[in-house]
Design a protein around this motif. Sequence first.
Motif, PDB file in Angstrom:
ATOM      1  N   LEU A  69       0.829  -1.209   0.000  1.00  0.00           N
ATOM      2  CA  LEU A  69       0.000   0.000   0.000  1.00  0.00           C
ATOM      3  C   LEU A  69       0.861   1.256   0.000  1.00  0.00           C
ATOM      4  O   LEU A  69       0.553   2.235  -0.694  1.00  0.00           O
ATOM      5  N   ASN A  70       1.947   1.255   0.775  1.00  0.00           N
ATOM      6  CA  ASN A  70       2.867   2.389   0.757  1.00  0.00           C
ATOM      7  C   ASN A  70       3.432   2.606  -0.640  1.00  0.00           C
ATOM      8  O   ASN A  70       3.543   3.753  -1.116  1.00  0.00           O
ATOM      9  N   THR A  71       3.793   1.519  -1.316  1.00  0.00           N
ATOM     10  CA  THR A  71       4.358   1.616  -2.662  1.00  0.00           C
ATOM     11  C   THR A  71       3.332   2.143  -3.655  1.00  0.00           C
ATOM     12  O   THR A  71       3.651   2.946  -4.542  1.00  0.00           O
ATOM     13  N   ALA A  72       2.087   1.721  -3.498  1.00  0.00           N
ATOM     14  CA  ALA A  72       1.033   2.215  -4.390  1.00  0.00           C
ATOM     15  C   ALA A  72       0.867   3.721  -4.276  1.00  0.00           C
ATOM     16  O   ALA A  72       0.592   4.410  -5.262  1.00  0.00           O
ATOM     17  N   PHE A  73       1.053   4.245  -3.048  1.00  0.00           N
ATOM     18  CA  PHE A  73       0.871   5.679  -2.814  1.00  0.00           C
ATOM     19  C   PHE A  73       2.209   6.414  -2.720  1.00  0.00           C
ATOM     20  O   PHE A  73       2.296   7.478  -2.115  1.00  0.00           O
ATOM     21  N   LEU A  74       3.241   5.850  -3.337  1.00  0.00           N
ATOM     22  CA  LEU A  74       4.561   6.468  -3.285  1.00  0.00           C
ATOM     23  C   LEU A  74       4.543   7.777  -4.080  1.00  0.00           C
ATOM     24  O   LEU A  74       4.482   7.785  -5.299  1.00  0.00           O
ATOM     25  N   TYR A  75       4.583   8.854  -3.340  1.00  0.00           N
ATOM     26  CA  TYR A  75       4.568  10.172  -3.977  1.00  0.00           C
ATOM     27  C   TYR A  75       5.643  11.082  -3.393  1.00  0.00           C
ATOM     28  O   TYR A  75       6.430  11.673  -4.120  1.00  0.00           O
ATOM     29  N   ASP A  76       5.698  11.178  -2.067  1.00  0.00           N
ATOM     30  CA  ASP A  76       6.672  12.060  -1.444  1.00  0.00           C
ATOM     31  C   ASP A  76       7.341  11.354  -0.270  1.00  0.00           C
ATOM     32  O   ASP A  76       6.880  10.323   0.211  1.00  0.00           O
ATOM     33  N   GLY A  77       8.416  11.940   0.177  1.00  0.00           N
ATOM     34  CA  GLY A  77       9.225  11.383   1.252  1.00  0.00           C
ATOM     35  C   GLY A  77      10.608  11.974   1.163  1.00  0.00           C
ATOM     36  O   GLY A  77      10.836  12.980   0.482  1.00  0.00           O
ATOM     37  N   ALA A  78      11.562  11.350   1.824  1.00  0.00           N
ATOM     38  CA  ALA A  78      12.916  11.906   1.897  1.00  0.00           C
ATOM     39  C   ALA A  78      13.900  11.052   1.114  1.00  0.00           C
ATOM     40  O   ALA A  78      13.841   9.815   1.149  1.00  0.00           O
ATOM     41  N   TYR A  79      14.804  11.737   0.440  1.00  0.00           N
ATOM     42  CA  TYR A  79      15.916  11.067  -0.240  1.00  0.00           C
ATOM     43  C   TYR A  79      17.216  11.663   0.275  1.00  0.00           C
ATOM     44  O   TYR A  79      17.446  12.877   0.184  1.00  0.00           O
ATOM     45  N   ILE A  80      18.050  10.803   0.843  1.00  0.00           N
ATOM     46  CA  ILE A  80      19.344  11.238   1.389  1.00  0.00           C
ATOM     47  C   ILE A  80      20.438  10.413   0.721  1.00  0.00           C
ATOM     48  O   ILE A  80      20.394   9.179   0.733  1.00  0.00           O
ATOM     49  N   HIS A  81      21.396  11.109   0.142  1.00  0.00           N
ATOM     50  CA  HIS A  81      22.512  10.422  -0.520  1.00  0.00           C
ATOM     51  C   HIS A  81      23.803  11.185  -0.253  1.00  0.00           C
ATOM     52  O   HIS A  81      23.853  12.413  -0.401  1.00  0.00           O
ATOM     53  N   VAL A  82      24.820  10.458   0.159  1.00  0.00           N
ATOM     54  CA  VAL A  82      26.151  11.045   0.342  1.00  0.00           C
ATOM     55  C   VAL A  82      27.105  10.288  -0.566  1.00  0.00           C
ATOM     56  O   VAL A  82      27.203   9.056  -0.507  1.00  0.00           O
ATOM     57  N   ALA A  83      27.802  11.030  -1.428  1.00  0.00           N
ATOM     58  CA  ALA A  83      28.652  10.426  -2.445  1.00  0.00           C
ATOM     59  C   ALA A  83      29.862   9.733  -1.838  1.00  0.00           C
ATOM     60  O   ALA A  83      30.307  10.058  -0.727  1.00  0.00           O
ATOM     61  N   ASP A  84      30.401   8.769  -2.566  1.00  0.00           N
ATOM     62  CA  ASP A  84      31.574   8.026  -2.120  1.00  0.00           C
ATOM     63  C   ASP A  84      32.684   8.967  -1.671  1.00  0.00           C
ATOM     64  O   ASP A  84      32.986   9.971  -2.344  1.00  0.00           O
ATOM     65  N   GLY A  85      33.272   8.625  -0.527  1.00  0.00           N
ATOM     66  CA  GLY A  85      34.471   9.327  -0.075  1.00  0.00           C
ATOM     67  C   GLY A  85      34.237  10.676   0.558  1.00  0.00           C
ATOM     68  O   GLY A  85      35.206  11.365   0.908  1.00  0.00           O
ATOM     69  N   HIS A  86      33.001  11.105   0.728  1.00  0.00           N
ATOM     70  CA  HIS A  86      32.743  12.396   1.382  1.00  0.00           C
ATOM     71  C   HIS A  86      33.210  12.307   2.824  1.00  0.00           C
ATOM     72  O   HIS A  86      32.704  11.506   3.614  1.00  0.00           O
ATOM     73  N   SER A  87      34.163  13.128   3.191  1.00  0.00           N
ATOM     74  CA  SER A  87      34.846  12.962   4.479  1.00  0.00           C
ATOM     75  C   SER A  87      34.105  13.575   5.660  1.00  0.00           C
ATOM     76  O   SER A  87      34.254  13.124   6.798  1.00  0.00           O
ATOM     77  N   GLU A  88      33.288  14.595   5.423  1.00  0.00           N
ATOM     78  CA  GLU A  88      32.625  15.288   6.522  1.00  0.00           C
ATOM     79  C   GLU A  88      31.391  14.518   6.992  1.00  0.00           C
ATOM     80  O   GLU A  88      30.640  13.981   6.191  1.00  0.00           O
ATOM     81  N   LYS A  89      31.198  14.463   8.310  1.00  0.00           N
ATOM     82  CA  LYS A  89      30.025  13.807   8.877  1.00  0.00           C
ATOM     83  C   LYS A  89      28.779  14.606   8.520  1.00  0.00           C
ATOM     84  O   LYS A  89      28.756  15.829   8.630  1.00  0.00           O
ATOM     85  N   VAL A  90      27.727  13.917   8.102  1.00  0.00           N
ATOM     86  CA  VAL A  90      26.482  14.544   7.669  1.00  0.00           C
ATOM     87  C   VAL A  90      25.375  14.206   8.664  1.00  0.00           C
ATOM     88  O   VAL A  90      25.221  13.049   9.074  1.00  0.00           O
ATOM     89  N   PHE A  91      24.591  15.216   9.030  1.00  0.00           N
ATOM     90  CA  PHE A  91      23.474  15.023   9.959  1.00  0.00           C
ATOM     91  C   PHE A  91      22.188  15.487   9.286  1.00  0.00           C
ATOM     92  O   PHE A  91      22.111  16.599   8.779  1.00  0.00           O
ATOM     93  N   VAL A  92      21.174  14.605   9.274  1.00  0.00           N
ATOM     94  CA  VAL A  92      19.886  14.937   8.660  1.00  0.00           C
ATOM     95  C   VAL A  92      18.779  14.606   9.649  1.00  0.00           C
ATOM     96  O   VAL A  92      18.740  13.506  10.207  1.00  0.00           O
ATOM     97  N   ARG A  93      17.882  15.559   9.830  1.00  0.00           N
ATOM     98  CA  ARG A  93      16.718  15.347  10.690  1.00  0.00           C
ATOM     99  C   ARG A  93      15.467  15.322   9.822  1.00  0.00           C
ATOM    100  O   ARG A  93      15.169  16.276   9.111  1.00  0.00           O
ATOM    101  N   LEU A  94      14.739  14.206   9.886  1.00  0.00           N
ATOM    102  CA  LEU A  94      13.501  14.034   9.138  1.00  0.00           C
ATOM    103  C   LEU A  94      12.331  14.100  10.107  1.00  0.00           C
ATOM    104  O   LEU A  94      12.289  13.352  11.085  1.00  0.00           O
ATOM    105  N   SER A  95      11.377  14.969   9.838  1.00  0.00           N
ATOM    106  CA  SER A  95      10.208  15.119  10.700  1.00  0.00           C
ATOM    107  C   SER A  95       8.951  14.863   9.884  1.00  0.00           C
ATOM    108  O   SER A  95       8.605  15.641   8.991  1.00  0.00           O
ATOM    109  N   TYR A  96       8.292  13.752  10.180  1.00  0.00           N
ATOM    110  CA  TYR A  96       7.022  13.421   9.540  1.00  0.00           C
ATOM    111  C   TYR A  96       5.906  13.747  10.532  1.00  0.00           C
ATOM    112  O   TYR A  96       5.765  13.084  11.566  1.00  0.00           O
ATOM    113  N   ILE A  97       5.114  14.767  10.211  1.00  0.00           N
ATOM    114  CA  ILE A  97       4.124  15.311  11.146  1.00  0.00           C
ATOM    115  C   ILE A  97       2.716  15.139  10.575  1.00  0.00           C
ATOM    116  O   ILE A  97       2.457  15.510   9.426  1.00  0.00           O
ATOM    117  N   THR A  98       1.833  14.590  11.381  1.00  0.00           N
ATOM    118  CA  THR A  98       0.414  14.525  11.017  1.00  0.00           C
ATOM    119  C   THR A  98      -0.325  15.592  11.806  1.00  0.00           C
ATOM    120  O   THR A  98      -0.132  15.731  13.018  1.00  0.00           O
TER     121      THR A  98
END
Length: 451
Positions: free
Chosen positions: A153-182
């Motif tokens: 059912l989630n796949t059927a309604f796949l429209y929005d959400g978060a995409y996070i990608h860090v390329a190979d060898g990126h040396s700096e630590k990355v922090f991402v906060r995802l907030s899903y609010i109803t």
Amino acid sequence: MTSAPAKYAHYLADFQSLVQGPGAGAPNWLQDLRDTGWSRFNETGFPTARRGNERWKYTNVGPIARTDFGFASGPTSANGSKALAPSYKIERSSAFDLVFIDGRYSPDLSSPTAASNGITAASLASIASDSSFDLEGQVGHYATPDDDGFVALNTAFLYDGAYIHVADGHSEKVFVRLSYITTDGADLKITHPRTMIVAGQNTDITVVESYTGPKDSVYFTNAVTEISVGAGAHIDHYRLLLEGEKAFHVGTNRVKQEWDSSFNSASFTLGTALARNDLEVLFDGPGGFCSLNGLYLTADNQHIDNLISIDHAQPHCTSRLNYKGILDGRSRAVFGGTVTVRRDAQHSDAEQTDKNLILSKLAEADGKPSLLIYADDVKCSHGATAGHIDADTLFYLRSRGLDLDTASRMLVHAFASEIIDKVRPEPLREYLDVLFGAAIPNKSLPVARAT
């Protein structure tokens, strides 16, 4: 012509509204994936049959199946919504916020980045048609519609959400906060958040994925998260399930680890009428390490189900699984932990534990840890316990001048702290410590008498 059983007719109507409305401009691969998801859901429906269905034996999803939840068809105002999100702050140069209101990305409340210095943190809907991100080769490859009706059912309604990608060898630590609010509203809402996290080789990512909503509203969050941990990469993944007390939440998480990768997970659950945390980790390369931790506090008639699976498919991998529950009222907790060691996965090292502290004589904990071992040179152990506060320890604290309620709360807080202390970002750790500390009931608690 697309059809559906009468009991799912409202989902079909919402599905058609999506593909003919806001989702009409989706690339062919995404629409094909949605169609596959709908076909699978239309075929299987929700897993309401519990006899012979071991994965759902102890959890009744009938209340979800019987309720006509509606898909939010338009953007929702963000006014006041941010107040529902967790209040901790991370001050860091490579820190990003993605906020979703009723399943839709909120640019006003977010601080995204798209392909900036090898980091992408963006809305799926905004980049779905951009072939340079290769979403087609990633989304739906780890959590497939064949998993169960909720993923379908989630796949059927796949429209929005978060995409996070860090390329190979990126040396700096990355922090991402995802907030899903109803948000609150007169309608019974359903949202289908989709999260895709891709850590390139030798990268370091911390992701905090939180789900929140109004205290007294009935709504349903059907979330799917897919995580790919590249060779030599490290991911810290925190999942905060802080939904309203009448909410339903089913979360499916699928993780694939390459060689010498590291994945640390901590799941924290407060609230919800019914919650399911389905997590599977696959070691797809040798030398991997994962640490899966969880803490949940239930009360009243709440039900929490943790289904955790670790697949040692490659040799020289290490896994640690440690979940803890604090149960009050008439609540119930279910734990199913399975570690599989395949025939060629020699030198595997696996430990799993599930511990529950029962604060009420009416609460119930069901634990089923299991090991499936097909290799002969391994080190594996498992265990599950449930019990009340230890009488001797309580007596020791009271002999130091503490009253009964204070001593009891101190012991419950210490029980929870083992998991909370594993949280690395200090602001998040302090936030969770206060949150769970405040949720511990202030009353006389059952005590395990020495025999």
